[in-house]
Design a protein around this motif. Sequence first.
Motif, mmCIF file in Angstrom:
data_model
loop_
_atom_site.group_PDB
_atom_site.id
_atom_site.type_symbol
_atom_site.label_atom_id
_atom_site.label_comp_id
_atom_site.label_asym_id
_atom_site.label_seq_id
_atom_site.Cartn_x
_atom_site.Cartn_y
_atom_site.Cartn_z
ATOM 1 N N SER A 45 -12.551 5.085 1.967
ATOM 2 C CA SER A 45 -11.617 4.052 1.493
ATOM 3 C C SER A 45 -10.537 4.635 0.604
ATOM 4 O O SER A 45 -9.378 4.243 0.685
ATOM 5 C CB SER A 45 -12.360 3.022 0.648
ATOM 6 N N LYS A 46 -10.951 5.560 -0.258
ATOM 7 C CA LYS A 46 -9.989 6.150 -1.204
ATOM 8 C C LYS A 46 -8.896 6.899 -0.441
ATOM 9 O O LYS A 46 -7.717 6.770 -0.745
ATOM 10 C CB LYS A 46 -10.702 7.127 -2.141
ATOM 11 N N ILE A 47 -9.320 7.693 0.536
ATOM 12 C CA ILE A 47 -8.319 8.476 1.289
ATOM 13 C C ILE A 47 -7.477 7.540 2.150
ATOM 14 O O ILE A 47 -6.245 7.612 2.157
ATOM 15 C CB ILE A 47 -8.996 9.541 2.189
ATOM 16 N N ILE A 48 -8.154 6.631 2.854
ATOM 17 C CA ILE A 48 -7.422 5.727 3.749
ATOM 18 C C ILE A 48 -6.421 4.888 2.946
ATOM 19 O O ILE A 48 -5.276 4.697 3.357
ATOM 20 C CB ILE A 48 -8.405 4.843 4.565
ATOM 21 N N GLY A 49 -6.865 4.443 1.764
ATOM 22 C CA GLY A 49 -5.964 3.662 0.907
ATOM 23 C C GLY A 49 -4.678 4.407 0.591
ATOM 24 O O GLY A 49 -3.609 3.826 0.458
ATOM 25 N N GLN A 50 -4.800 5.728 0.485
ATOM 26 C CA GLN A 50 -3.631 6.528 0.130
ATOM 27 C C GLN A 50 -2.748 6.858 1.338
ATOM 28 O O GLN A 50 -1.532 6.884 1.226
ATOM 29 C CB GLN A 50 -4.108 7.834 -0.525
ATOM 30 N N ASN A 65 -1.225 1.251 7.920
ATOM 31 C CA ASN A 65 -1.427 -0.165 8.252
ATOM 32 C C ASN A 65 -1.163 -0.447 9.731
ATOM 33 O O ASN A 65 -0.837 -1.561 10.096
ATOM 34 C CB ASN A 65 -0.552 -1.068 7.374
ATOM 35 N N TRP A 66 -1.268 0.553 10.537
ATOM 36 C CA TRP A 66 -0.969 0.477 11.980
ATOM 37 C C TRP A 66 0.494 0.078 12.210
ATOM 38 O O TRP A 66 0.830 -0.456 13.270
ATOM 39 C CB TRP A 66 -1.891 -0.498 12.717
ATOM 40 N N ASP A 67 1.337 0.331 11.227
ATOM 41 C CA ASP A 67 2.725 -0.105 11.332
ATOM 42 C C ASP A 67 3.636 1.123 11.425
ATOM 43 O O ASP A 67 3.713 1.924 10.485
ATOM 44 C CB ASP A 67 3.056 -0.940 10.088
ATOM 45 N N PRO A 68 4.335 1.296 12.537
ATOM 46 C CA PRO A 68 5.186 2.470 12.722
ATOM 47 C C PRO A 68 6.224 2.629 11.611
ATOM 48 O O PRO A 68 6.558 3.751 11.221
ATOM 49 C CB PRO A 68 5.874 2.223 14.069
ATOM 50 N N ASN A 69 6.710 1.504 11.090
ATOM 51 C CA ASN A 69 7.706 1.591 10.023
ATOM 52 C C ASN A 69 7.119 2.113 8.732
ATOM 53 O O ASN A 69 7.722 2.933 8.046
ATOM 54 C CB ASN A 69 8.302 0.205 9.748
ATOM 55 N N GLU A 70 5.910 1.616 8.439
ATOM 56 C CA GLU A 70 5.230 2.092 7.236
ATOM 57 C C GLU A 70 4.912 3.588 7.387
ATOM 58 O O GLU A 70 5.031 4.363 6.439
ATOM 59 C CB GLU A 70 3.954 1.273 7.016
ATOM 60 N N ALA A 71 4.530 3.978 8.596
ATOM 61 C CA ALA A 71 4.228 5.388 8.867
ATOM 62 C C ALA A 71 5.468 6.247 8.637
ATOM 63 O O ALA A 71 5.403 7.321 8.016
ATOM 64 C CB ALA A 71 3.734 5.541 10.300
ATOM 65 N N LYS A 72 6.590 5.748 9.112
ATOM 66 C CA LYS A 72 7.849 6.482 8.978
ATOM 67 C C LYS A 72 8.215 6.655 7.507
ATOM 68 O O LYS A 72 8.540 7.761 7.052
ATOM 69 C CB LYS A 72 8.940 5.692 9.705
ATOM 70 N N ASN A 73 8.119 5.558 6.749
ATOM 71 C CA ASN A 73 8.459 5.629 5.322
ATOM 72 C C ASN A 73 7.544 6.590 4.581
ATOM 73 O O ASN A 73 7.997 7.374 3.746
ATOM 74 C CB ASN A 73 8.360 4.236 4.683
ATOM 75 N N ALA A 97 -5.199 0.927 9.536
ATOM 76 C CA ALA A 97 -5.284 -0.124 8.510
ATOM 77 C C ALA A 97 -6.701 -0.238 7.963
ATOM 78 O O ALA A 97 -7.670 -0.226 8.731
ATOM 79 C CB ALA A 97 -4.857 -1.464 9.108
ATOM 80 N N ALA A 98 -6.805 -0.385 6.646
ATOM 81 C CA ALA A 98 -8.119 -0.494 6.013
ATOM 82 C C ALA A 98 -8.839 -1.792 6.407
ATOM 83 O O ALA A 98 -10.052 -1.902 6.259
ATOM 84 C CB ALA A 98 -7.976 -0.407 4.501
ATOM 85 N N SER A 99 -8.109 -2.760 6.922
ATOM 86 C CA SER A 99 -8.733 -4.020 7.366
ATOM 87 C C SER A 99 -9.363 -3.876 8.750
ATOM 88 O O SER A 99 -9.960 -4.812 9.265
ATOM 89 C CB SER A 99 -7.678 -5.124 7.402
#
Length: 367
Positions: A212-217, A221-229, A163-165
Amino acid sequence: MRKMWKALSLLLVVALAAVVFAGCNNSGGKVSVGIVLPTKDEPRWVQDEKRFKDALKGTKYSTEILFSQGSSAKEKENVQTLINKGIKVLIICPQDGAAAASAVEAAKKEGITVISYDRLITNTDAVDYYVTFDSVAVGAAQAQYLVDHAKGSGEPLYLYAGAASDNNAFLFFQGAWKVLQPKIADGTFKIANSSEAVALQDKADLSRDELSKIIGQVTTNWDPNEAKNKAQTHLTAAGADMKGDVAILAPNDGTARSIADVFGSDSAVTSFVVTGQDAEKASIQYIIDGKQSMTVFKDVRTLVKDAMGMAINILDDKKPETTGSYNNGKVDVKAKQTDVIVVDKDNVKKELIDSGYYKADDFTGIQ
Ligand code: BGC
């Protein structure tokens, strides 16, 4: 007469137990060390809670652990609750490194010493100390594993980040990039899923903005679901030249398992090497089963020991020992740093079972 003695002694035992119990429970609501952790939804932080509890067994220090459940507002509320209980030291792992500044500033105003735990709180001078693993080394170890297991040349490389935060997401990626970039430049790897990374692939050192540019893309977000999608989207978009034998930089175990599941179910992906970190039990099972390639083991017992050791020093009016410092955007925060260990199927037993970190019967098929 005997009966009366018996009744009396029982009463005495009960009374004594009540006194002892009240002592453990911080009678009067006083707490000396407050601990705030980001979320119970990730095994990593439940592991930290367990290790704190283990370390605190039998100590005279009164402590309380609160979870922020992924919310900076809840985190601030937790800090306020602990301030009201009279804490002298706050050990806090921020949900969002920048947003946590106001919470620790409130603590600082009350004369509380603030220790940033694992994740650095940024852009404030209200952080006194930082206890951490060597996060740049975590990313470098993940990348090195991909390099060491690369097959030939022109291998598709999928990049994912935290996550960028979380300041750590930058440190991990920075460490990984340093190792991967020369191997992208020499043609060992070709970036499969990030136009921002491709645009920067000739640069050995990236600025915070470039990271930031790469991470943003490619953030999970440390979220397994977001990673899966994201992984599904990437594989849907990828042509045959981006499949076959592939390498995947996954930032931690939770995201690694879901990314591995997605890649594992694509018949055009012949084989994949996927990284992780945290040595979560579920990922250790994945490693034993050959579904995740490696993890970076961060021995939470050490981090807890260092954080509590610092807190106790502060309570005893002694100066805590530090090994370096981290700039948080506003000040250099004195830090104590711990090394990490790469674990794969070859050393999993030695590092995690023989070391007493986990029990063999937590897993199936361990040899
Ligand atoms: C921690 C990792 C963890 C990640 C997600 C990072 O700040 O260092 O151990 O996997 O956050 O919670």
